[in-house]
Design a protein around this motif. Structure first.
Motif, short mmCIF file in Angstrom:
data_model
loop_
_atom_site.label_atom_id
_atom_site.label_comp_id
_atom_site.label_asym_id
_atom_site.label_seq_id
_atom_site.Cartn_x
_atom_site.Cartn_y
_atom_site.Cartn_z
N LEU A 133 49.59 28.53 69.47
CA LEU A 133 48.86 27.59 68.61
C LEU A 133 49.70 27.17 67.41
CD1 LEU A 133 46.33 25.96 68.05
CD2 LEU A 133 45.43 27.96 66.83
N GLU A 134 50.36 28.13 66.78
CA GLU A 134 51.18 27.80 65.61
C GLU A 134 52.29 26.82 65.97
OE1 GLU A 134 52.53 31.53 64.01
OE2 GLU A 134 50.58 31.96 63.10
N ARG A 135 52.93 27.03 67.12
CA ARG A 135 53.99 26.12 67.54
C ARG A 135 53.43 24.73 67.82
NH1 ARG A 135 57.01 24.16 71.80
NH2 ARG A 135 59.23 24.05 71.36
N PHE A 136 52.29 24.67 68.51
CA PHE A 136 51.65 23.38 68.79
C PHE A 136 51.31 22.65 67.49
CE2 PHE A 136 47.68 20.96 69.49
CZ PHE A 136 48.17 20.00 70.36
N LEU A 137 50.74 23.35 66.55
CA LEU A 137 50.39 22.73 65.27
C LEU A 137 51.63 22.26 64.53
CD1 LEU A 137 47.55 25.11 64.03
CD2 LEU A 137 47.31 22.84 65.08
N ALA A 138 52.70 23.04 64.59
CA ALA A 138 53.95 22.64 63.93
C ALA A 138 54.52 21.37 64.57
CB ALA A 138 54.97 23.77 63.99
N VAL A 139 54.47 21.29 65.88
CA VAL A 139 55.02 20.13 66.59
C VAL A 139 54.18 18.88 66.32
CG1 VAL A 139 55.39 19.15 68.91
CG2 VAL A 139 56.21 21.45 68.38
N THR A 140 52.87 19.04 66.29
CA THR A 140 51.99 17.88 66.11
C THR A 140 51.76 17.51 64.65
OG1 THR A 140 50.01 19.27 66.11
CG2 THR A 140 50.72 18.37 68.23
N LEU B 88 49.58 18.91 62.84
CA LEU B 88 48.17 19.16 62.54
C LEU B 88 48.01 20.52 61.90
CD1 LEU B 88 46.60 17.90 65.87
CD2 LEU B 88 46.44 16.80 63.64
N GLY B 89 46.85 20.73 61.34
CA GLY B 89 46.50 22.03 60.78
C GLY B 89 45.08 22.37 61.19
N PRO B 90 44.66 23.57 60.89
CA PRO B 90 43.30 23.97 61.25
C PRO B 90 42.23 23.04 60.66
CG PRO B 90 44.57 25.87 60.53
CD PRO B 90 45.41 24.65 60.27
N HIS B 91 42.54 22.43 59.52
CA HIS B 91 41.58 21.57 58.84
C HIS B 91 41.32 20.25 59.57
CE1 HIS B 91 45.51 20.26 57.51
NE2 HIS B 91 44.96 19.10 57.18
N ASN B 92 42.26 19.77 60.37
CA ASN B 92 42.05 18.48 61.03
C ASN B 92 42.17 18.55 62.56
OD1 ASN B 92 44.81 18.81 61.09
ND2 ASN B 92 45.29 16.88 60.08
N ARG C 140 38.87 17.29 64.41
CA ARG C 140 38.73 15.84 64.36
C ARG C 140 39.70 15.18 65.34
NH1 ARG C 140 40.20 13.04 58.96
NH2 ARG C 140 41.11 15.07 58.98
N ALA C 141 40.92 15.68 65.39
CA ALA C 141 41.91 15.14 66.31
C ALA C 141 41.48 15.34 67.76
CB ALA C 141 43.27 15.78 66.07
N ALA C 142 40.86 16.49 68.05
CA ALA C 142 40.45 16.80 69.42
C ALA C 142 39.39 15.85 69.94
CB ALA C 142 39.96 18.24 69.50
N ALA C 143 38.71 15.15 69.07
CA ALA C 143 37.70 14.18 69.50
C ALA C 143 38.32 12.87 69.98
CB ALA C 143 36.73 13.90 68.36
N ASP C 144 39.59 12.68 69.76
CA ASP C 144 40.29 11.45 70.14
C ASP C 144 40.89 11.62 71.54
OD1 ASP C 144 41.95 9.27 70.45
OD2 ASP C 144 43.20 9.70 68.72
N PRO C 145 40.50 10.77 72.50
CA PRO C 145 41.05 10.88 73.86
C PRO C 145 42.58 10.79 73.90
CG PRO C 145 39.17 9.41 73.86
CD PRO C 145 39.48 9.73 72.41
#
Length: 102
Positions: free
Chosen positions: A34-41, A43-47, A50-55
């Motif tokens: 998860l940390e690597r995915f967030l670093a690449v994208t 994103l953070g836990p706070h958003n 919201r991002a996951a709601a976007d197809p």
């Protein structure tokens, strides 16, 4: 009154989105992944919710998984699918490629 059957592309899109949500859950189940995915994208836990709601974001989750063969294989095994099936789902979600410019 009888309801019209769902369009096949709609059903395929829903199945693809469900697979992407499952992929996000797979990433979230392991802190390092998860940390690597967030670093690449970026994103953070706070958003992330919201991002996951976007197809479009969901397509990017599958893109991310597909970009690393070991990660793709691990996800496929965890989800009970073959890596090729995950890739086919990704291709259906992406839709047709735009024509090459000349």
């Amino acid at each position: 009154m009888r309801m019209a059957p769902k369009d096949r592309s709609s059903t395929a899109a829903e199945a693809g989105e469900a697979l992407a949500v499952e992929g996000l859950g797979f990433l979230a189940a392991d802190e390092t992944r998860l940390e690597r995915f967030l670093a690449v994208t970026g994103l953070g836990p706070h958003n992330l919710r919201r991002a996951a709601a976007d197809p479009g974001f969901l397509v990017s989750v599958l893109d991310y998984l597909a970009s690393d063969e070991r990660l793709l294989v691990a996800f496929a095994e965890t989800s009970g699918r073959r890596p090729e099936a995950v890739m086919r789902t990704l291709e259906r979600l992406r839709g047709p490629s735009p024509p090459a410019s000349t």
